[in-house]
Design a protein around this motif. Sequence first.
Motif, mmCIF file in Angstrom:
data_model
loop_
_atom_site.group_PDB
_atom_site.id
_atom_site.type_symbol
_atom_site.label_atom_id
_atom_site.label_comp_id
_atom_site.label_asym_id
_atom_site.label_seq_id
_atom_site.Cartn_x
_atom_site.Cartn_y
_atom_site.Cartn_z
ATOM 1 N N UNK A 103 -10.429 16.074 -20.569
ATOM 2 C CA UNK A 103 -10.909 16.980 -21.617
ATOM 3 C C UNK A 103 -9.932 17.041 -22.785
ATOM 4 N N UNK A 104 -10.400 17.593 -23.910
ATOM 5 C CA UNK A 104 -9.536 17.755 -25.089
ATOM 6 C C UNK A 104 -8.352 18.666 -24.767
ATOM 7 N N UNK A 105 -8.605 19.688 -23.951
ATOM 8 C CA UNK A 105 -7.516 20.591 -23.579
ATOM 9 C C UNK A 105 -6.469 19.858 -22.745
ATOM 10 N N UNK A 106 -6.927 18.967 -21.846
ATOM 11 C CA UNK A 106 -5.991 18.178 -21.049
ATOM 12 C C UNK A 106 -5.168 17.245 -21.942
ATOM 13 N N UNK A 107 -5.802 16.664 -22.951
ATOM 14 C CA UNK A 107 -5.074 15.791 -23.885
ATOM 15 C C UNK A 107 -3.971 16.571 -24.590
ATOM 16 N N UNK A 108 -4.296 17.784 -24.995
ATOM 17 C CA UNK A 108 -3.310 18.611 -25.705
ATOM 18 C C UNK A 108 -2.155 19.002 -24.767
ATOM 19 N N UNK A 138 -4.650 10.413 -10.258
ATOM 20 C CA UNK A 138 -5.351 9.393 -9.461
ATOM 21 C C UNK A 138 -5.014 9.485 -7.971
ATOM 22 N N UNK A 139 -3.869 10.044 -7.656
ATOM 23 C CA UNK A 139 -3.413 10.085 -6.262
ATOM 24 C C UNK A 139 -4.100 11.208 -5.482
ATOM 25 N N UNK A 140 -4.484 10.949 -4.220
ATOM 26 C CA UNK A 140 -5.119 11.996 -3.411
ATOM 27 C C UNK A 140 -4.171 13.111 -2.987
ATOM 28 N N UNK A 141 -2.875 12.937 -3.216
ATOM 29 C CA UNK A 141 -1.909 13.961 -2.789
ATOM 30 C C UNK A 141 -1.557 14.946 -3.905
ATOM 31 N N UNK A 142 -2.165 14.758 -5.079
ATOM 32 C CA UNK A 142 -1.894 15.650 -6.218
ATOM 33 C C UNK A 142 -3.209 16.235 -6.734
ATOM 34 N N UNK A 143 -3.122 17.255 -7.600
ATOM 35 C CA UNK A 143 -4.338 17.849 -8.164
ATOM 36 C C UNK A 143 -5.190 16.855 -8.956
ATOM 37 N N UNK A 144 -6.410 17.291 -9.283
ATOM 38 C CA UNK A 144 -7.423 16.386 -9.841
ATOM 39 C C UNK A 144 -7.449 16.265 -11.359
ATOM 40 N N UNK A 145 -6.743 17.118 -12.059
ATOM 41 C CA UNK A 145 -6.769 17.068 -13.527
ATOM 42 C C UNK A 145 -5.347 17.068 -14.074
ATOM 43 N N UNK A 146 -5.163 16.539 -15.293
ATOM 44 C CA UNK A 146 -3.826 16.548 -15.901
ATOM 45 C C UNK A 146 -3.225 17.948 -15.994
ATOM 46 N N UNK A 147 -4.027 18.920 -16.395
ATOM 47 C CA UNK A 147 -3.513 20.285 -16.526
ATOM 48 C C UNK A 147 -3.038 20.826 -15.178
#
Length: 219
Positions: A103-108, A138-147
């Motif tokens: 998302x745009x928010x994740x980019x920011x 991308x890793x299954x051991x971390x959260x799903x979004x950049x934020x």
Amino acid sequence: MTNLCGPMQRASVFFYIQIYMHNPLFLHQHYAKISIHAKEDSAVRTIWIAGVLVMLVAAGLSGYKAVWKEKNVAAVQVEQIAAPAAKDKTVKTKASFHPSRVSDNDLKIMANAVYGESRGEPFEGQVAVAAVILNRVKSPTFPDTPSAVIFEPRAFTAVADGQIWLTPNESATKAVKNALNGWDPTGGCTYYFNPDTATSGWIWTRPQVKKIGKHIFCR
């Protein structure tokens, strides 16, 4: 040898002779009763033993059924517990992530993180920080979004010291876009640290891949 025909034995024999002389049927009836009682005792004993055996067999079957049921319940519980865990591991894979979903928010937020973590580093080092964030997504051991990756507790120094809220420059934004377009200078790393400032002994145990600027990138 012991005298088997002592006074008591002779008296007993004499007693029975006297009775027989007065009532010849007595001895027959007496021994018939003894025989009947013996037979009855034997029958009772046989029935009692049979009853005990039946109870033992019933108890054994009951115990077996209880153990079998307990094992079945335990197996079902283990299967029910293990199934969601196995499912969770297959929910998120590298193939399920695509930069277009950011998302745009994740980019920011990513630009803020790159600026707070690596300003002053060479451009390749800034792209490398952005790539680490994406590799964690991308890793299954971390959260799903950049934020979610960036704000995971104790994950990034810039979040802990508040530098995440600094306004990013053009270089940080460009570095994020390069990482989203597929440039990964780290070769898939999910960790990095500054050896001059790192306080965690654990980070040194990670397999190191390369050093870019002041940061060591590792798996």
